[in-house]
Design a protein around this motif. Structure first.
Motif, PDB file in Angstrom:
ATOM      1  N   MET A   1       0.845  -1.178   0.000  1.00  0.00           N
ATOM      2  CA  MET A   1       0.000   0.000   0.000  1.00  0.00           C
ATOM      3  C   MET A   1       0.894   1.246   0.000  1.00  0.00           C
ATOM      4  SD  MET A   1      -3.065   0.993   2.663  1.00  0.00           S
ATOM      5  CE  MET A   1      -4.157  -0.257   2.049  1.00  0.00           C
ATOM      6  N   PRO A   2       0.647   2.192  -0.922  1.00  0.00           N
ATOM      7  CA  PRO A   2       1.470   3.410  -0.960  1.00  0.00           C
ATOM      8  C   PRO A   2       1.318   4.214   0.328  1.00  0.00           C
ATOM      9  CG  PRO A   2       0.075   3.256  -2.912  1.00  0.00           C
ATOM     10  CD  PRO A   2      -0.344   2.175  -1.982  1.00  0.00           C
ATOM     11  N   GLN A   3       2.407   4.917   0.664  1.00  0.00           N
ATOM     12  CA  GLN A   3       2.352   5.768   1.845  1.00  0.00           C
ATOM     13  C   GLN A   3       1.924   7.167   1.458  1.00  0.00           C
ATOM     14  OE1 GLN A   3       5.960   5.337   4.184  1.00  0.00           O
ATOM     15  NE2 GLN A   3       4.689   4.007   5.446  1.00  0.00           N
ATOM     16  N   LEU A   4       1.179   7.753   2.361  1.00  0.00           N
ATOM     17  CA  LEU A   4       0.586   9.065   2.145  1.00  0.00           C
ATOM     18  C   LEU A   4       1.014   9.979   3.275  1.00  0.00           C
ATOM     19  CD1 LEU A   4      -1.757  10.791   0.739  1.00  0.00           C
ATOM     20  CD2 LEU A   4      -3.245   9.801   2.481  1.00  0.00           C
ATOM     21  N   ILE A   5       1.403  11.185   2.928  1.00  0.00           N
ATOM     22  CA  ILE A   5       1.601  12.219   3.939  1.00  0.00           C
ATOM     23  C   ILE A   5       0.323  13.044   3.938  1.00  0.00           C
ATOM     24  CG2 ILE A   5       2.902  14.264   4.609  1.00  0.00           C
ATOM     25  CD1 ILE A   5       5.319  13.068   3.162  1.00  0.00           C
ATOM     26  N   LYS A   6      -0.334  13.084   5.082  1.00  0.00           N
ATOM     27  CA  LYS A   6      -1.596  13.824   5.182  1.00  0.00           C
ATOM     28  C   LYS A   6      -1.648  14.540   6.524  1.00  0.00           C
ATOM     29  CE  LYS A   6      -6.568  13.386   5.152  1.00  0.00           C
ATOM     30  NZ  LYS A   6      -7.721  12.513   5.147  1.00  0.00           N
ATOM     31  N   ASP A   7      -1.941  15.825   6.479  1.00  0.00           N
ATOM     32  CA  ASP A   7      -2.047  16.639   7.684  1.00  0.00           C
ATOM     33  C   ASP A   7      -0.817  16.488   8.569  1.00  0.00           C
ATOM     34  OD1 ASP A   7      -4.575  17.560   6.877  1.00  0.00           O
ATOM     35  OD2 ASP A   7      -5.560  15.839   7.805  1.00  0.00           O
ATOM     36  N   GLY A   8       0.364  16.428   7.967  1.00  0.00           N
ATOM     37  CA  GLY A   8       1.615  16.385   8.714  1.00  0.00           C
ATOM     38  C   GLY A   8       1.996  15.038   9.300  1.00  0.00           C
ATOM     39  N   ALA A   9       1.376  13.949   8.859  1.00  0.00           N
ATOM     40  CA  ALA A   9       1.697  12.619   9.363  1.00  0.00           C
ATOM     41  C   ALA A   9       1.746  11.625   8.200  1.00  0.00           C
ATOM     42  CB  ALA A   9       0.669  12.170  10.398  1.00  0.00           C
ATOM     43  N   VAL A  10       2.503  10.556   8.385  1.00  0.00           N
ATOM     44  CA  VAL A  10       2.609   9.507   7.371  1.00  0.00           C
ATOM     45  C   VAL A  10       1.642   8.385   7.713  1.00  0.00           C
ATOM     46  CG1 VAL A  10       4.137   7.797   6.302  1.00  0.00           C
ATOM     47  CG2 VAL A  10       5.019  10.052   6.913  1.00  0.00           C
ATOM     48  N   GLY A  11       0.906   7.929   6.701  1.00  0.00           N
ATOM     49  CA  GLY A  11      -0.025   6.824   6.904  1.00  0.00           C
ATOM     50  C   GLY A  11      -0.214   6.049   5.613  1.00  0.00           C
ATOM     51  N   ASP A  12      -1.047   5.041   5.678  1.00  0.00           N
ATOM     52  CA  ASP A  12      -1.339   4.252   4.488  1.00  0.00           C
ATOM     53  C   ASP A  12      -2.391   4.953   3.647  1.00  0.00           C
ATOM     54  OD1 ASP A  12       0.425   2.207   5.120  1.00  0.00           O
ATOM     55  OD2 ASP A  12      -1.066   1.168   6.356  1.00  0.00           O
ATOM     56  N   ASP A  13      -2.266   4.825   2.354  1.00  0.00           N
ATOM     57  CA  ASP A  13      -3.222   5.406   1.412  1.00  0.00           C
ATOM     58  C   ASP A  13      -4.313   4.383   1.126  1.00  0.00           C
ATOM     59  OD1 ASP A  13      -4.560   6.773  -0.536  1.00  0.00           O
ATOM     60  OD2 ASP A  13      -2.896   6.830  -1.957  1.00  0.00           O
ATOM     61  N   ARG A  14      -5.519   4.645   1.580  1.00  0.00           N
ATOM     62  CA  ARG A  14      -6.622   3.698   1.389  1.00  0.00           C
ATOM     63  C   ARG A  14      -7.353   3.912   0.071  1.00  0.00           C
ATOM     64  NH1 ARG A  14     -11.785   5.199   2.975  1.00  0.00           N
ATOM     65  NH2 ARG A  14     -12.002   7.389   3.496  1.00  0.00           N
ATOM     66  N   TRP A  15      -7.014   4.956  -0.668  1.00  0.00           N
ATOM     67  CA  TRP A  15      -7.670   5.271  -1.935  1.00  0.00           C
ATOM     68  C   TRP A  15      -6.934   4.615  -3.089  1.00  0.00           C
ATOM     69  CZ3 TRP A  15     -12.084   8.294  -2.330  1.00  0.00           C
ATOM     70  CH2 TRP A  15     -12.507   8.909  -1.153  1.00  0.00           C
ATOM     71  N   THR A  16      -7.703   4.139  -4.081  1.00  0.00           N
ATOM     72  CA  THR A  16      -7.128   3.583  -5.308  1.00  0.00           C
ATOM     73  C   THR A  16      -7.310   4.597  -6.425  1.00  0.00           C
ATOM     74  OG1 THR A  16      -7.705   1.335  -4.619  1.00  0.00           O
ATOM     75  CG2 THR A  16      -7.251   1.684  -6.967  1.00  0.00           C
ATOM     76  N   LEU A  17      -6.208   4.970  -7.062  1.00  0.00           N
ATOM     77  CA  LEU A  17      -6.250   5.920  -8.168  1.00  0.00           C
ATOM     78  C   LEU A  17      -6.502   5.162  -9.464  1.00  0.00           C
ATOM     79  CD1 LEU A  17      -5.854   8.840  -9.130  1.00  0.00           C
ATOM     80  CD2 LEU A  17      -3.404   8.362  -9.243  1.00  0.00           C
ATOM     81  N   VAL A  18      -7.599   5.494 -10.146  1.00  0.00           N
ATOM     82  CA  VAL A  18      -7.975   4.846 -11.409  1.00  0.00           C
ATOM     83  C   VAL A  18      -7.778   5.890 -12.511  1.00  0.00           C
ATOM     84  CG1 VAL A  18      -9.816   3.675 -12.690  1.00  0.00           C
ATOM     85  CG2 VAL A  18      -9.650   3.403 -10.196  1.00  0.00           C
ATOM     86  N   ARG A  19      -6.718   5.714 -13.300  1.00  0.00           N
ATOM     87  CA  ARG A  19      -6.342   6.728 -14.298  1.00  0.00           C
ATOM     88  C   ARG A  19      -7.052   6.589 -15.645  1.00  0.00           C
ATOM     89  NH1 ARG A  19      -1.476   9.727 -13.198  1.00  0.00           N
ATOM     90  NH2 ARG A  19      -0.646   9.171 -11.171  1.00  0.00           N
ATOM     91  N   GLU A  20      -7.784   5.525 -15.861  1.00  0.00           N
ATOM     92  CA  GLU A  20      -8.491   5.324 -17.127  1.00  0.00           C
ATOM     93  C   GLU A  20      -9.969   5.671 -16.939  1.00  0.00           C
ATOM     94  OE1 GLU A  20      -6.961   4.731 -19.950  1.00  0.00           O
ATOM     95  OE2 GLU A  20      -5.081   4.680 -18.828  1.00  0.00           O
ATOM     96  N   PRO A  21     -10.521   6.559 -17.761  1.00  0.00           N
ATOM     97  CA  PRO A  21     -11.901   7.004 -17.557  1.00  0.00           C
ATOM     98  C   PRO A  21     -12.960   5.914 -17.709  1.00  0.00           C
ATOM     99  CG  PRO A  21     -10.932   8.086 -19.479  1.00  0.00           C
ATOM    100  CD  PRO A  21      -9.866   7.250 -18.855  1.00  0.00           C
ATOM    101  N   ASP A  22     -12.699   4.900 -18.536  1.00  0.00           N
ATOM    102  CA  ASP A  22     -13.697   3.862 -18.772  1.00  0.00           C
ATOM    103  C   ASP A  22     -13.427   2.572 -18.000  1.00  0.00           C
ATOM    104  OD1 ASP A  22     -15.068   5.518 -20.577  1.00  0.00           O
ATOM    105  OD2 ASP A  22     -13.700   4.955 -22.189  1.00  0.00           O
ATOM    106  N   ALA A  23     -12.457   2.591 -17.105  1.00  0.00           N
ATOM    107  CA  ALA A  23     -12.100   1.379 -16.360  1.00  0.00           C
ATOM    108  C   ALA A  23     -13.192   1.002 -15.364  1.00  0.00           C
ATOM    109  CB  ALA A  23     -10.784   1.599 -15.625  1.00  0.00           C
ATOM    110  N   SER A  24     -13.303  -0.294 -15.103  1.00  0.00           N
ATOM    111  CA  SER A  24     -14.216  -0.721 -14.044  1.00  0.00           C
ATOM    112  C   SER A  24     -13.568  -0.364 -12.708  1.00  0.00           C
ATOM    113  CB  SER A  24     -14.496  -2.216 -14.147  1.00  0.00           C
ATOM    114  OG  SER A  24     -13.301  -2.931 -13.988  1.00  0.00           O
ATOM    115  N   LEU A  25     -14.391  -0.056 -11.747  1.00  0.00           N
ATOM    116  CA  LEU A  25     -13.878   0.437 -10.477  1.00  0.00           C
ATOM    117  C   LEU A  25     -13.793  -0.677  -9.442  1.00  0.00           C
ATOM    118  CD1 LEU A  25     -15.854   3.801 -10.272  1.00  0.00           C
ATOM    119  CD2 LEU A  25     -13.588   3.368 -11.232  1.00  0.00           C
ATOM    120  N   PRO A  26     -12.676  -0.735  -8.729  1.00  0.00           N
ATOM    121  CA  PRO A  26     -12.542  -1.745  -7.679  1.00  0.00           C
ATOM    122  C   PRO A  26     -13.400  -1.378  -6.466  1.00  0.00           C
ATOM    123  CG  PRO A  26     -10.653  -0.277  -7.656  1.00  0.00           C
ATOM    124  CD  PRO A  26     -11.494   0.105  -8.841  1.00  0.00           C
ATOM    125  N   ALA A  27     -13.570  -2.331  -5.581  1.00  0.00           N
ATOM    126  CA  ALA A  27     -14.273  -2.053  -4.332  1.00  0.00           C
ATOM    127  C   ALA A  27     -13.425  -1.110  -3.491  1.00  0.00           C
ATOM    128  CB  ALA A  27     -14.530  -3.350  -3.582  1.00  0.00           C
TER     129      ALA A  27
END
Length: 170
Positions: A1-27
């Motif tokens: 899982m990619p790491q995210l810096i958010k509000d001054g702290a490091v954590g796990d990124d729970r969001w999935t980035l979908v770069r293709e407009p017509d792609a099916s979306l994961p849960a």
């Protein structure tokens, strides 16, 4: 899982980035392209765990009426030297009143984090191979600044100093 810096702290990124407009979306929480958002807005709003990804060529005005619906907006930096994302962030914060998570993604490096935060970003996914814990310290590289930013009024307004017009010299 990619790491995210958010509000001054490091954590796990729970969001999935979908770069293709017509792609099916994961849960789970997803970030979709602006084209996908505009094309499937109704279904995506009903889903409820959707953010939007803006490429440097996307016009953030396309989200103007939807900013209250979006928990996260990701702005892409395809190259370190591409500064269009800074302008997109200021437009989202200042003109459109976006108050959710504004995240910088793509070729994001430690040296940019302080300035990205001043433009209104509060979350960062660093480029591959970079340590988020090491980069976290860069958010405090500077203690103050003279410029107006998305987070700060200009120094002269905060200090109470008002510049006087220079007297003409003879």
């Amino acid at each position: 899982m990619p790491q995210l810096i958010k509000d001054g702290a490091v954590g796990d990124d729970r969001w999935t980035l979908v770069r293709e407009p017509d792609a099916s979306l994961p849960a789970g929480p997803v970030i979709v392209t602006l084209a996908a958002w505009l094309g499937r807005r109704g279904a995506l709003v009903a889903r409820g765990d959707v953010g939007v990804w803006l490429a440097p060529t996307d016009d953030p005005a396309g989200l103007a009426g939807d900013v209250a619906l979006l928990p996260v907006v990701a702005v892409d930096f395809p190259r370190f030297a591409d500064g269009r994302g800074y302008s997109i962030a200021r437009l989202l914060r200042d003109r459109y009143g976006y108050q959710g998570e504004l995240r910088a993604v793509g070729d994001v490096a430690r040296d940019q984090l302080y300035y990205l935060s001043q433009a209104g970003f509060d979350a960062f996914v660093l480029r591959d191979g970079k340590d988020a814990h090491d980069a976290l310290a860069s958010l405090a590289d500077f203690t103050d600044g003279y410029q107006a930013t998305a987070r700060r009024t200009p120094w002269f307004r905060r200090s109470g100093v008002v510049a006087k017009a220079a007297e003409p010299t003879r």
